[in-house]
Each structure stands twice: as C-alpha cells, then as structure tokens.
Design a protein around this motif. Structure first.
Motif, short mmCIF file in Angstrom:
data_model
loop_
_atom_site.label_atom_id
_atom_site.label_comp_id
_atom_site.label_asym_id
_atom_site.label_seq_id
_atom_site.Cartn_x
_atom_site.Cartn_y
_atom_site.Cartn_z
N ASP A 69 0.82 -1.21 0.00
CA ASP A 69 0.00 0.00 0.00
C ASP A 69 0.86 1.27 0.00
O ASP A 69 0.55 2.24 -0.68
CB ASP A 69 -0.97 0.00 1.19
N LYS A 70 1.97 1.23 0.72
CA LYS A 70 2.87 2.39 0.73
C LYS A 70 3.53 2.57 -0.63
O LYS A 70 3.67 3.69 -1.12
CB LYS A 70 3.93 2.25 1.83
N ILE A 71 3.97 1.44 -1.22
CA ILE A 71 4.57 1.53 -2.55
C ILE A 71 3.56 2.08 -3.54
O ILE A 71 3.88 2.95 -4.35
CB ILE A 71 5.12 0.15 -3.00
N GLU A 72 2.32 1.61 -3.46
CA GLU A 72 1.25 2.09 -4.35
C GLU A 72 1.07 3.61 -4.20
O GLU A 72 0.94 4.33 -5.18
CB GLU A 72 -0.05 1.37 -4.02
N SER A 73 1.11 4.10 -2.96
CA SER A 73 0.91 5.54 -2.73
C SER A 73 2.04 6.38 -3.33
O SER A 73 1.84 7.55 -3.65
CB SER A 73 0.77 5.83 -1.24
N LEU A 74 3.20 5.78 -3.50
CA LEU A 74 4.36 6.50 -4.06
C LEU A 74 4.32 6.59 -5.58
O LEU A 74 5.02 7.42 -6.16
CB LEU A 74 5.66 5.82 -3.62
N GLN A 75 3.53 5.73 -6.22
CA GLN A 75 3.44 5.71 -7.68
C GLN A 75 4.81 5.70 -8.34
O GLN A 75 5.14 6.59 -9.15
CB GLN A 75 2.60 6.89 -8.19
N PRO A 76 5.64 4.69 -8.03
CA PRO A 76 6.99 4.67 -8.60
C PRO A 76 6.97 4.41 -10.11
O PRO A 76 6.09 3.72 -10.62
CB PRO A 76 7.66 3.51 -7.87
N ASP A 77 7.95 4.98 -10.80
CA ASP A 77 8.10 4.64 -12.22
C ASP A 77 9.29 3.72 -12.43
O ASP A 77 9.58 3.32 -13.55
CB ASP A 77 8.18 5.89 -13.10
N LEU A 78 9.97 3.33 -11.31
CA LEU A 78 11.01 2.30 -11.34
C LEU A 78 11.19 1.76 -9.93
O LEU A 78 11.23 2.51 -8.96
CB LEU A 78 12.35 2.89 -11.82
N ILE A 79 11.29 0.43 -9.85
CA ILE A 79 11.63 -0.24 -8.60
C ILE A 79 12.90 -1.05 -8.87
O ILE A 79 12.98 -1.74 -9.89
CB ILE A 79 10.49 -1.16 -8.11
N ILE A 80 13.86 -0.93 -7.96
CA ILE A 80 15.12 -1.65 -8.12
C ILE A 80 15.23 -2.68 -7.00
O ILE A 80 15.08 -2.35 -5.82
CB ILE A 80 16.32 -0.69 -8.08
N GLY A 81 15.47 -3.95 -7.39
CA GLY A 81 15.58 -5.04 -6.42
C GLY A 81 16.77 -5.92 -6.71
O GLY A 81 17.53 -5.68 -7.65
N ASN A 82 16.90 -6.97 -5.91
CA ASN A 82 18.00 -7.92 -6.06
C ASN A 82 17.49 -9.34 -5.81
O ASN A 82 16.72 -9.57 -4.88
CB ASN A 82 19.12 -7.60 -5.07
N LYS A 83 17.95 -10.27 -6.64
CA LYS A 83 17.51 -11.65 -6.57
C LYS A 83 17.71 -12.27 -5.18
O LYS A 83 16.83 -12.98 -4.69
CB LYS A 83 18.25 -12.48 -7.63
N GLU A 84 18.83 -12.03 -4.56
CA GLU A 84 19.13 -12.64 -3.26
C GLU A 84 18.51 -11.87 -2.10
O GLU A 84 18.14 -12.47 -1.10
CB GLU A 84 20.65 -12.74 -3.06
N GLU A 85 18.41 -10.57 -2.21
CA GLU A 85 17.91 -9.74 -1.11
C GLU A 85 16.38 -9.79 -0.98
O GLU A 85 15.87 -9.71 0.12
CB GLU A 85 18.32 -8.27 -1.32
N ASN A 86 15.70 -9.85 -2.10
CA ASN A 86 14.25 -9.71 -2.08
C ASN A 86 13.56 -11.04 -2.36
O ASN A 86 14.16 -11.95 -2.91
CB ASN A 86 13.82 -8.67 -3.12
N TYR A 87 12.30 -11.13 -2.00
CA TYR A 87 11.57 -12.38 -2.17
C TYR A 87 10.80 -12.38 -3.49
O TYR A 87 10.23 -11.38 -3.90
CB TYR A 87 10.70 -12.70 -0.97
#
Length: 186
Positions: A69-87
């Motif tokens: 819900d917080k991510i939705e409220s931010l309306q990002p135009d890019l999210i950066i993640g990592n295979k090992e860090e994130n699920y």
C-alpha cells in the motif's frame, strides 16, 4: 526504451525515472552516489546510508516484506531489487504494476555491470562509468596491499560506491590460535 536486467528480464521505461523505490540498501547508496537522491521516493528500513536518508524517504518495509500500500501511494516509475535480497513473490507482484529492474550479483564483474546498468536506466551513465572505474582502480590498489597475506581469505562486499574488503582468517588457523585478528580497512 527497453532495458535488460541481470535476470535477463526486459523492462520498458519511456523516460528516465523520476520516482524510484529501492529495495536494496547497497543499491540505494549507489542511487545517491549517482546524484539521484531527489528521485528516490521509497527505501527499506535497512537503507541506513547515507545518514539521514531514512528521515527523508518513505520506508516501504524490509527487503523481504514490502508494504504494498505504501509503494502504491508513491506511484513509482522504477523499482530496483536484487535476486538474493528480495523475495520472489513480492517482486512478481510489484512487476505486475511497475517496471522492476533486478540485479543478480555473484562476481565483481556482475557488480560492475549492475552499476553501469542502473546508470543507463537512470540516464546517469557518465557518473556510473566513473564510479565503476574508481572501484576497479581501488580494488587493484587494495589487492596490492594484501596479496602477501597468505593466511587470509579475501571476500568482497558491495557497499556504498566501492568494495570494502573483509578478511577472514581460515577457520583452522583461528581455532588453533584463539587469537582475534584485526585488519585495517584503510
């Protein structure tokens, strides 16, 4: 533009991103080093560097539990993640709505490619090349300082815009001597 992430997935960004959510502390630091502090809108609770950033940006949970819900409220135009860090499930859910660029780092070359890839995505390629080149030079200089230490194993940890060398005495030597070892990180 179409970009390929380190998992060989494609993402489309019509323009350089203006609202970035970073799900990885080391990559948050890279974004700041690339001069993108003002474009970062969301970070994890583990993004403690640079100092003060947590007070400026919305905390979107941890690396393994996102507040959608917080991510939705931010309306990002890019999210950066990592295979090992994130699920995986969380990343897949985010990728249904947003461009998600994933890193997958096993070697130093992978880390350099990550730096350059994020630079390309964010239209900061020149700065990314400078950071990558400085890191390569720093790594070589540091290796010259420690290469004569046969009893130490070398491992690299990507943090801030450089590699910090951490040294671990081989378990057998440590168990025999029971003496703590400290190595300067200068």
């Amino acid at each position: 533009m179409i970009y390929l992430d380190q998992l060989n997935r494609t993402i489309s960004l019509p323009n350089p991103p203006k609202r970035i959510v970073s799900l990885v502390p080391s990559q948050t630091e890279l974004l700041v080093d690339l001069g993108l502090r003002e474009r970062i809108v969301g970070i994890t609770k583990f993004c403690i560097h640079p100092k003060g950033l947590k007070k400026e940006k919305m905390i979107i949970g941890g690396t393994k539990n996102f507040y959608f819900d917080k991510i939705e409220s931010l309306q990002p135009d890019l999210i950066i993640g990592n295979k090992e860090e994130n699920y995986k499930e969380g990343i897949e859910k985010l990728a249904e709505k947003y461009p998600v660029w994933m890193s997958d780092i096993y070697t130093l070359e992978d880390a350099y490619r990550m730096i350059l890839g994020i630079g390309e995505l964010t239209d900061t390629s020149i700065k990314a090349i400078q950071i990558s080149d400085q890191t390569r030079i720093g790594k070589r200089v540091q290796f010259q300082r420690i290469r004569h230490l046969p009893d130490l194993e070398r491992s690299f940890n990507c943090c801030r815009n450089q590699y910090i060398y951490r040294f671990h005495v081989r378990k057998s030597r440590l168990q025999k001597s029971h003496q703590p070892v400290s190595v300067s990180r200068d």
